[in-house]
Design an enzyme around this catalytic site. Structure first.
Site, PDB file in Angstrom:
ATOM      1  N   LYS A  73       2.144  14.836  -3.712  1.00 46.39           N
ATOM      2  CA  LYS A  73       1.432  13.552  -3.768  1.00 46.39           C
ATOM      3  C   LYS A  73       1.843  12.671  -4.944  1.00 46.39           C
ATOM      4  CE  LYS A  73      -2.868  14.326  -1.250  1.00 46.39           C
ATOM      5  NZ  LYS A  73      -4.333  14.344  -1.328  1.00 46.39           N
ATOM      6  N   GLY A 133     -15.200  16.949 -11.053  1.00 49.58           N
ATOM      7  CA  GLY A 133     -13.812  17.082 -10.645  1.00 49.58           C
ATOM      8  C   GLY A 133     -13.016  15.821 -10.904  1.00 49.58           C
ATOM      9  N   GLY A 135      -9.346  16.041 -10.084  1.00 50.85           N
ATOM     10  CA  GLY A 135      -8.028  16.360  -9.541  1.00 50.85           C
ATOM     11  C   GLY A 135      -7.657  15.311  -8.502  1.00 50.85           C
ATOM     12  N   GLN A 265     -10.110   9.530   6.149  1.00 45.43           N
ATOM     13  CA  GLN A 265      -8.810   9.324   5.489  1.00 45.43           C
ATOM     14  C   GLN A 265      -7.704   9.322   6.541  1.00 45.43           C
ATOM     15  OE1 GLN A 265      -6.104  11.639   5.117  1.00 45.43           O
ATOM     16  NE2 GLN A 265      -7.190  13.234   6.241  1.00 45.43           N
TER      17      GLN A 265
HETATM   18  P1  NAD Z   1      -7.287  19.763  -7.758  1.00 44.52           P
HETATM   19  O1  NAD Z   1      -6.788  21.119  -8.082  1.00 44.52           O
HETATM   20  O2  NAD Z   1      -6.402  18.594  -7.893  1.00 44.52           O
HETATM   21  O3  NAD Z   1      -8.587  19.485  -8.691  1.00 44.52           O
HETATM   22  C1  NAD Z   1      -9.613  20.431  -8.823  1.00 44.52           C
HETATM   23  C2  NAD Z   1     -10.699  19.911  -9.774  1.00 44.52           C
HETATM   24  O4  NAD Z   1     -11.750  20.879  -9.825  1.00 44.52           O
HETATM   25  C3  NAD Z   1     -10.250  19.723 -11.207  1.00 44.52           C
HETATM   26  O5  NAD Z   1     -10.948  18.628 -11.774  1.00 44.52           O
HETATM   27  C4  NAD Z   1     -10.681  21.027 -11.891  1.00 44.52           C
HETATM   28  O6  NAD Z   1     -10.939  20.838 -13.283  1.00 44.52           O
HETATM   29  C5  NAD Z   1     -11.965  21.335 -11.152  1.00 44.52           C
HETATM   30  N1  NAD Z   1     -12.281  22.764 -11.051  1.00 44.52           N
HETATM   31  C6  NAD Z   1     -11.490  23.737 -10.541  1.00 44.52           C
HETATM   32  N2  NAD Z   1     -12.130  24.924 -10.595  1.00 44.52           N
HETATM   33  C7  NAD Z   1     -13.345  24.693 -11.147  1.00 44.52           C
HETATM   34  C8  NAD Z   1     -14.448  25.521 -11.473  1.00 44.52           C
HETATM   35  N3  NAD Z   1     -14.436  26.829 -11.229  1.00 44.52           N
HETATM   36  N4  NAD Z   1     -15.537  24.948 -12.020  1.00 44.52           N
HETATM   37  C9  NAD Z   1     -15.565  23.620 -12.271  1.00 44.52           C
HETATM   38  N5  NAD Z   1     -14.545  22.781 -11.990  1.00 44.52           N
HETATM   39  C10 NAD Z   1     -13.447  23.324 -11.436  1.00 44.52           C
HETATM   40  O7  NAD Z   1      -7.882  19.870  -6.287  1.00 44.52           O
HETATM   41  P2  NAD Z   1      -8.100  18.673  -5.222  1.00 44.52           P
HETATM   42  O8  NAD Z   1      -6.845  18.456  -4.459  1.00 44.52           O
HETATM   43  O9  NAD Z   1      -8.733  17.539  -5.924  1.00 44.52           O
HETATM   44  O10 NAD Z   1      -9.126  19.353  -4.204  1.00 44.52           O
HETATM   45  C11 NAD Z   1     -10.450  19.647  -4.612  1.00 44.52           C
HETATM   46  C12 NAD Z   1     -11.325  19.905  -3.391  1.00 44.52           C
HETATM   47  O11 NAD Z   1     -11.423  18.722  -2.595  1.00 44.52           O
HETATM   48  C13 NAD Z   1     -10.820  21.005  -2.463  1.00 44.52           C
HETATM   49  O12 NAD Z   1     -11.909  21.738  -2.007  1.00 44.52           O
HETATM   50  C14 NAD Z   1     -10.247  20.245  -1.293  1.00 44.52           C
HETATM   51  O13 NAD Z   1     -10.348  20.963  -0.082  1.00 44.52           O
HETATM   52  C15 NAD Z   1     -11.159  19.042  -1.248  1.00 44.52           C
HETATM   53  N6  NAD Z   1     -10.552  17.890  -0.589  1.00 44.52           N
HETATM   54  C16 NAD Z   1     -11.173  17.402   0.498  1.00 44.52           C
HETATM   55  C17 NAD Z   1     -10.641  16.306   1.150  1.00 44.52           C
HETATM   56  C18 NAD Z   1     -11.346  15.777   2.351  1.00 44.52           C
HETATM   57  O14 NAD Z   1     -10.779  14.948   3.058  1.00 44.52           O
HETATM   58  N7  NAD Z   1     -12.552  16.198   2.597  1.00 44.52           N
HETATM   59  C19 NAD Z   1      -9.471  15.688   0.685  1.00 44.52           C
HETATM   60  C20 NAD Z   1      -8.855  16.215  -0.464  1.00 44.52           C
HETATM   61  C21 NAD Z   1      -9.409  17.334  -1.093  1.00 44.52           C
END
Ligand code: NAD
Length: 290
Positions: A73, A133, A135, A265
């Site tokens: 990405k 979060g 990320g 999305q």
């Molecule tokens: P990422 O790895 O980029 O970010 C993860 C975030 O969570 C970071 O801020 C990290 O600090 C935090 N984190 C990780 N473990 C943690 C813990 N144990 N306690 C507290 N904070 C914690 O991941 P991402 O790509 O942003 O994805 C995150 C979630 O969002 C996933 O579950 C993914 O499936 C979901 N997601 C959903 C959609 C959707 O369309 N519904 C789209 C993208 C991502």
């Protein structure tokens, strides 16, 4: 499915690794079929190293575009010709559109999140959001919410490798939008509780609640929630996360998993490629019913 593919079929890709588990191919191909559009959507396992050749192939094969997911990405950005302003602020692309060889990068995760609330007749503009979060998902949600007019965002993150990204998100929001963003350490539980009490929506974008953390939630005490608030988990597998159960115990009226965001999305990307509205009610019934 194959009967509708002919010499004119336009190809759209999904470039990520791993990607075989993705729902996107079924979602887009079902929508193409439903609307009788001559497109096909295929998933390709593409790593960072393979990405330059894969992006060049979009031009060579005259594909209409592609979705991009992890780990590509951010890495895709220098390979594109143009960036949509939201993608530029987010610093990530999940959708590429090819206009006669000119590749433009968009991010539709944030718009998908906002649209999923609109689908439920919920409007968070002018309100306060609490977000865990920072990320990929958290960044897109925070920046789009700020661009769309959310008044205040309190971001909580643990002090891990994403902390700097959380700092960046807050700085960008405060500099480029009218929204006031503040970053807090997630370990400050008193502040976390107080901020949730003060907001209209709590959204968790951390992935806590998903395997292997499916028995966990960042909020465990139902008394932290009010009945009139929105609790939103971006996780969609399992369909009901631990956080959602805590919110339901509290009697929270609006509790959501990430399926609405996932659907919208995709619908935003679908519109960018085809100019048509994805038949979201049809796709929701087809793919997302229990
Ligand atoms: P990422 O790895 O980029 O970010 C993860 C975030 O969570 C970071 O801020 C990290 O600090 C935090 N984190 C990780 N473990 C943690 C813990 N144990 N306690 C507290 N904070 C914690 O991941 P991402 O790509 O942003 O994805 C995150 C979630 O969002 C996933 O579950 C993914 O499936 C979901 N997601 C959903 C959609 C959707 O369309 N519904 C789209 C993208 C991502």
């Amino acid at each position: 499915m194959t009967t509708r593919i002919d010499g004119h079929t336009i190809l759209i890709g999904l470039m990520a690794y791993p990607i075989r588990h993705s729902m996107s191919p079924t979602m887009h191909n079902s929508a193409f079929e439903k609307l009788d559009l001559n497109y096909a959507y295929l998933a390709f396992e593409i790593t960072n190293d393979e990405l330059p050749n894969a992006i060049e192939a979009i031009r060579t094969l005259d594909m209409r575009g592609s979705n991009v997911s992890m780990p590509n990405k951010q890495k895709v950005i220098p390979l594109l010709d143009k960036l949509d302003p939201a993608a530029e602020l987010v610093g990530a692309v999940n959708t590429i559109v090819n206009d006669n060889g000119v590749l433009t990068g968009y991010t539709t995760d944030g718009t998908g999140f906002m649209k999923s609330l609109e689908d439920e007749n919920l409007d968070i503009r002018g309100e306060k959001m609490v977000l865990t979060g920072a990320g990929g998902a958290g960044t897109a949600i925070a920046i789009q919410a700020a661009l769309d007019g959310v008044k205040e965002i309190s971001i909580f993150n643990q002090k891990d490798s994403l902390w700097e990204n959380a700092q960046r998100n807050v700085a960008i929001i405060n500099e480029k939008t009218n929204c006031k963003a503040t970053l807090f350490d997630l370990s400050d539980q008193d502040t976390f509780k107080n901020e949730i009490a003060d907001g209209l929506i709590y959204c968790d974008s951390t992935g806590v609640g998903m395997k292997p953390l499916e028995d966990l939630s960042l909020v465990n005490d139902p008394s932290w929630f009010r009945k009139d608030m929105i609790v939103y988990d971006t996780v969609y597998a399992p369909r009901t996360t631990k956080l959602m159960k805590v919110a339901e115990t509290a009697g929270v009226k609006h509790v959501f998993n990430g399926l609405g965001m996932m659907l919208e999305q995709g619908a935003e990307a679908f519109k960018l490629w085809t100019g048509e509205d994805m038949p979201t009610d049809y796709i929701r019934d087809l793919l997302f019913s229990e």
